[in-house]
Design a protein around this motif. Structure first.
Motif, PDB file in Angstrom:
ATOM      1  N   SER A  51      31.720  50.517  31.248  1.00  0.00           N
ATOM      2  CA  SER A  51      30.976  51.599  30.606  1.00  0.00           C
ATOM      3  C   SER A  51      31.509  51.941  29.225  1.00  0.00           C
ATOM      4  CB  SER A  51      31.008  52.849  31.496  1.00  0.00           C
ATOM      5  OG  SER A  51      32.291  53.457  31.494  1.00  0.00           O
ATOM      6  N   VAL A  52      32.766  51.578  28.949  1.00  0.00           N
ATOM      7  CA  VAL A  52      33.350  51.832  27.619  1.00  0.00           C
ATOM      8  C   VAL A  52      33.616  50.530  26.878  1.00  0.00           C
ATOM      9  CG1 VAL A  52      34.333  54.066  28.237  1.00  0.00           C
ATOM     10  CG2 VAL A  52      35.675  52.000  28.645  1.00  0.00           C
ATOM     11  N   GLY A  53      32.956  49.451  27.320  1.00  0.00           N
ATOM     12  CA  GLY A  53      33.043  48.176  26.619  1.00  0.00           C
ATOM     13  C   GLY A  53      34.335  47.420  26.806  1.00  0.00           C
ATOM     14  N   LEU A  54      35.049  47.693  27.909  1.00  0.00           N
ATOM     15  CA  LEU A  54      36.337  47.042  28.132  1.00  0.00           C
ATOM     16  C   LEU A  54      36.353  46.219  29.414  1.00  0.00           C
ATOM     17  CD1 LEU A  54      38.766  49.948  27.122  1.00  0.00           C
ATOM     18  CD2 LEU A  54      38.171  47.925  25.780  1.00  0.00           C
ATOM     19  N   GLY A  55      35.183  45.799  29.867  1.00  0.00           N
ATOM     20  CA  GLY A  55      35.127  45.029  31.105  1.00  0.00           C
ATOM     21  C   GLY A  55      35.957  43.769  31.067  1.00  0.00           C
ATOM     22  N   GLN A  56      36.063  43.155  29.895  1.00  0.00           N
ATOM     23  CA  GLN A  56      36.821  41.901  29.778  1.00  0.00           C
ATOM     24  C   GLN A  56      38.323  42.122  29.860  1.00  0.00           C
ATOM     25  OE1 GLN A  56      35.510  43.534  27.318  1.00  0.00           O
ATOM     26  NE2 GLN A  56      36.955  43.623  25.621  1.00  0.00           N
ATOM     27  N   ARG A  57      38.763  43.396  29.816  1.00  0.00           N
ATOM     28  CA  ARG A  57      40.203  43.678  29.866  1.00  0.00           C
ATOM     29  C   ARG A  57      40.713  43.808  31.306  1.00  0.00           C
ATOM     30  NH1 ARG A  57      42.317  42.317  25.297  1.00  0.00           N
ATOM     31  NH2 ARG A  57      44.138  43.569  25.852  1.00  0.00           N
ATOM     32  N   ALA A  58      39.825  43.686  32.294  1.00  0.00           N
ATOM     33  CA  ALA A  58      40.247  43.725  33.693  1.00  0.00           C
ATOM     34  C   ALA A  58      40.867  42.377  34.041  1.00  0.00           C
ATOM     35  CB  ALA A  58      39.067  44.037  34.595  1.00  0.00           C
ATOM     36  N   ALA A  59      42.175  42.278  33.899  1.00  0.00           N
ATOM     37  CA  ALA A  59      42.873  41.003  34.058  1.00  0.00           C
ATOM     38  C   ALA A  59      43.168  40.663  35.509  1.00  0.00           C
ATOM     39  CB  ALA A  59      44.182  41.028  33.267  1.00  0.00           C
ATOM     40  N   LEU A  60      43.280  41.660  36.367  1.00  0.00           N
ATOM     41  CA  LEU A  60      43.633  41.423  37.765  1.00  0.00           C
ATOM     42  C   LEU A  60      42.844  42.373  38.651  1.00  0.00           C
ATOM     43  CD1 LEU A  60      45.471  40.098  39.947  1.00  0.00           C
ATOM     44  CD2 LEU A  60      47.125  41.934  39.500  1.00  0.00           C
ATOM     45  N   ALA A  61      42.156  41.824  39.635  1.00  0.00           N
ATOM     46  CA  ALA A  61      41.404  42.634  40.602  1.00  0.00           C
ATOM     47  C   ALA A  61      41.994  42.424  41.982  1.00  0.00           C
ATOM     48  CB  ALA A  61      39.927  42.242  40.589  1.00  0.00           C
ATOM     49  N   LEU A  62      42.261  43.538  42.687  1.00  0.00           N
ATOM     50  CA  LEU A  62      42.895  43.484  44.003  1.00  0.00           C
ATOM     51  C   LEU A  62      42.129  44.370  44.984  1.00  0.00           C
ATOM     52  CD1 LEU A  62      46.553  43.773  42.706  1.00  0.00           C
ATOM     53  CD2 LEU A  62      45.587  41.773  43.854  1.00  0.00           C
ATOM     54  N   PRO A  63      42.171  44.032  46.270  1.00  0.00           N
ATOM     55  CA  PRO A  63      41.343  44.760  47.244  1.00  0.00           C
ATOM     56  C   PRO A  63      41.975  46.033  47.800  1.00  0.00           C
ATOM     57  CG  PRO A  63      42.403  42.914  48.323  1.00  0.00           C
ATOM     58  CD  PRO A  63      42.792  42.832  46.873  1.00  0.00           C
ATOM     59  N   HIS A  64      43.142  46.435  47.288  1.00  0.00           N
ATOM     60  CA  HIS A  64      43.779  47.658  47.771  1.00  0.00           C
ATOM     61  C   HIS A  64      44.415  48.395  46.598  1.00  0.00           C
ATOM     62  CE1 HIS A  64      43.763  45.129  51.464  1.00  0.00           C
ATOM     63  NE2 HIS A  64      43.359  46.265  51.995  1.00  0.00           N
ATOM     64  N   LEU A  65      44.352  49.721  46.644  1.00  0.00           N
ATOM     65  CA  LEU A  65      44.958  50.524  45.589  1.00  0.00           C
ATOM     66  C   LEU A  65      46.475  50.376  45.573  1.00  0.00           C
ATOM     67  CD1 LEU A  65      42.812  53.757  45.903  1.00  0.00           C
ATOM     68  CD2 LEU A  65      42.921  52.273  43.907  1.00  0.00           C
ATOM     69  N   GLN A  66      47.086  50.235  46.747  1.00  0.00           N
ATOM     70  CA  GLN A  66      48.531  50.062  46.802  1.00  0.00           C
ATOM     71  C   GLN A  66      48.952  48.792  46.067  1.00  0.00           C
ATOM     72  OE1 GLN A  66      51.021  51.970  47.924  1.00  0.00           O
ATOM     73  NE2 GLN A  66      52.534  50.422  47.353  1.00  0.00           N
ATOM     74  N   ALA A  67      48.213  47.720  46.268  1.00  0.00           N
ATOM     75  CA  ALA A  67      48.522  46.471  45.571  1.00  0.00           C
ATOM     76  C   ALA A  67      48.294  46.613  44.073  1.00  0.00           C
ATOM     77  CB  ALA A  67      47.665  45.341  46.135  1.00  0.00           C
ATOM     78  N   THR A  68      47.278  47.359  43.695  1.00  0.00           N
ATOM     79  CA  THR A  68      46.997  47.582  42.276  1.00  0.00           C
ATOM     80  C   THR A  68      48.142  48.335  41.611  1.00  0.00           C
ATOM     81  OG1 THR A  68      44.641  47.714  42.846  1.00  0.00           O
ATOM     82  CG2 THR A  68      45.273  48.488  40.669  1.00  0.00           C
ATOM     83  N   ALA A  69      48.647  49.358  42.287  1.00  0.00           N
ATOM     84  CA  ALA A  69      49.785  50.108  41.751  1.00  0.00           C
ATOM     85  C   ALA A  69      51.035  49.228  41.687  1.00  0.00           C
ATOM     86  CB  ALA A  69      50.055  51.333  42.624  1.00  0.00           C
ATOM     87  N   GLN A  70      51.240  48.398  42.705  1.00  0.00           N
ATOM     88  CA  GLN A  70      52.401  47.510  42.712  1.00  0.00           C
ATOM     89  C   GLN A  70      52.330  46.510  41.564  1.00  0.00           C
ATOM     90  OE1 GLN A  70      54.951  47.799  45.282  1.00  0.00           O
ATOM     91  NE2 GLN A  70      55.997  46.715  43.623  1.00  0.00           N
ATOM     92  N   ALA A  71      51.127  46.044  41.248  1.00  0.00           N
ATOM     93  CA  ALA A  71      50.957  45.112  40.136  1.00  0.00           C
ATOM     94  C   ALA A  71      51.399  45.747  38.825  1.00  0.00           C
ATOM     95  CB  ALA A  71      49.504  44.656  40.051  1.00  0.00           C
ATOM     96  N   ALA A  72      51.062  47.023  38.640  1.00  0.00           N
ATOM     97  CA  ALA A  72      51.493  47.722  37.433  1.00  0.00           C
ATOM     98  C   ALA A  72      53.010  47.884  37.401  1.00  0.00           C
ATOM     99  CB  ALA A  72      50.811  49.085  37.346  1.00  0.00           C
ATOM    100  N   ALA A  73      53.606  48.125  38.568  1.00  0.00           N
ATOM    101  CA  ALA A  73      55.058  48.298  38.626  1.00  0.00           C
ATOM    102  C   ALA A  73      55.804  47.007  38.316  1.00  0.00           C
ATOM    103  CB  ALA A  73      55.455  48.805  40.013  1.00  0.00           C
ATOM    104  N   ASP A  74      55.205  45.849  38.645  1.00  0.00           N
ATOM    105  CA  ASP A  74      55.889  44.566  38.532  1.00  0.00           C
ATOM    106  C   ASP A  74      55.503  43.757  37.302  1.00  0.00           C
ATOM    107  OD1 ASP A  74      57.107  45.178  40.909  1.00  0.00           O
ATOM    108  OD2 ASP A  74      55.771  43.952  42.138  1.00  0.00           O
ATOM    109  N   SER A  75      54.681  44.333  36.412  1.00  0.00           N
ATOM    110  CA  SER A  75      54.203  43.557  35.261  1.00  0.00           C
ATOM    111  C   SER A  75      53.945  44.495  34.093  1.00  0.00           C
ATOM    112  CB  SER A  75      52.907  42.823  35.638  1.00  0.00           C
ATOM    113  OG  SER A  75      51.840  43.752  35.794  1.00  0.00           O
ATOM    114  N   ASP A  76      53.341  43.956  33.047  1.00  0.00           N
ATOM    115  CA  ASP A  76      52.974  44.793  31.905  1.00  0.00           C
ATOM    116  C   ASP A  76      51.512  45.218  31.968  1.00  0.00           C
ATOM    117  OD1 ASP A  76      51.749  42.421  31.352  1.00  0.00           O
ATOM    118  OD2 ASP A  76      52.764  42.041  29.447  1.00  0.00           O
ATOM    119  N   LEU A  77      50.881  45.054  33.140  1.00  0.00           N
ATOM    120  CA  LEU A  77      49.518  45.507  33.318  1.00  0.00           C
ATOM    121  C   LEU A  77      49.472  47.036  33.438  1.00  0.00           C
ATOM    122  CD1 LEU A  77      48.226  42.918  35.949  1.00  0.00           C
ATOM    123  CD2 LEU A  77      47.679  42.975  33.500  1.00  0.00           C
TER     124      LEU A  77
END
Length: 325
Positions: A222-248
């Motif tokens: 909706s804000v023109g940043l769809g291409q910036r979604a580098a990693l998609a995960l099926p759980h919020l916990q995994a999404t948060a862990q990805a941020a903790a373990d990377s520069d995402l």
């Protein structure tokens, strides 16, 4: 009129005045003093921008506006009284029933443990199950009777599904406190992430189908940043862990972010671009509308959500300009 700020108890005063045509008798009818009824009438007049009741001799006569509201208000109060009467006959301590709910890991982590703990002392015979949102389409599962309640937000709701609002949320940007890409470029935690920084981030998002759909994916688009979604995960916990373990940077509901931030050493920032609210609701099949035990469950869900302060969390991140939207 904004019902969120309107005291529904005033409708009891309105109804009593309709029936008694006297401030004194109306107060006696509902157990209030004459000054309390007069004060309530003043608030009613302010809310409706109408005198509502005017003195004619010894009586308080309804205005045209009040007369037009009379039937609807009386019917609504009668419906509520009947509902409470049915509810009062339920004995939770004697209830023996299993309930199955559907929701994402937001609810399995933040809601269900507290919900089970709240119910246990009062309804020890109740058994609760939450199945993951990835199990399937919530509408279909309600139709089949596989689940009793769906906890999420459905954009398309058939007429045979009933619904009730639970709380709002909003997206926040979550990143490791040690993210080298953001060092020196971001303000203090809890502040607005600079737009120039946000638009250069690579995002981790929650999506059940690998990034094709999902509220975070759609918000970025909706804000023109769809291409910036580098990693998609099926759980919020995994999404948060990805941020903790990377520069995402993870984009997620503020309540979940606050729940995991300290343990995962994450910093939370307000999002600098307009994004839609997240509106969580509960849904059930209309066949359960008058099921006393199901109505009890719904009331307990709503009560626990309020006690957990989910709405208060959203207001902290929305900012004053959006909090009243």
């Amino acid at each position: 009129m904004n019902l969120n700020s309107f005291d529904l108890n005033l409708l009891r005063v309105f109804d009593a005045l309709l029936k008694e045509r006297s401030v004194t008798r109306a107060g006696a009818r509902i157990g209030l003093s004459q000054p309390a009824v007069s004060a309530a009438l003043g608030r009613l007049r302010h809310a409706f921008h109408d005198e509502l009741f005017v003195r004619a001799g010894a009586q308080m006569v309804p205005t045209t506006r009040a007369a037009a509201l009379a039937e609807s208000v009386s019917e609504a109060l009668a419906t509520l009284e009947a509902a409470f009467a049915r509810y009062s006959m339920l004995e939770p301590k004697r209830l023996e029933r299993s309930y199955t709910l559907l929701g994402a890991d937001f609810f399995s982590m933040l809601f269900m443990p507290k919900f089970a703990a709240a119910l246990a002392p009062h309804a020890p015979g109740v058994r609760l199950r939450l199945i993951d949102a990835s199990r399937g389409d919530g509408v279909q599962l309600l139709r089949e009777g596989t689940v009793d309640v769906v906890l999420e937000y459905l954009s398309q709701v058939p007429g045979w599904i009933s619904r009730a609002r639970l709380f709002r949320s909003c997206f926040v940007a979550v990143t490791s406190r040690h993210n080298p890409r953001l060092r020196g470029l971001v303000p203090a935690e809890g502040q607005l992430l600079p737009s120039s920084v946000f638009r250069e981030c690579a995002f981790a998002v929650y999506s059940l189908d690998g990034g094709e759909t999902g509220c975070a994916v759609e918000a970025l688009r909706s804000v023109g940043l769809g291409q910036r979604a580098a990693l998609a995960l099926p759980h919020l916990q995994a999404t948060a862990q990805a941020a903790a373990d990377s520069d995402l940077v993870a984009l997620m509901p503020c309540q979940f972010a606050e729940a995991v931030a300290e343990r995962l050493d994450l910093a939370i920032y307000r999002v600098p671009v307009p994004m839609p609210f997240l509106k969580f609701e509960m849904y059930w099949h209309v066949r359960a509308d008058d099921d006393l035990q199901h109505a009890w469950l719904r009331a307990q869900i709503a009560e626990t959500v309020t006690a957990l302060g989910f709405e208060d969390c959203a207001l902290r991140y929305l900012g004053p300009e959006r909090a009243t939207a």
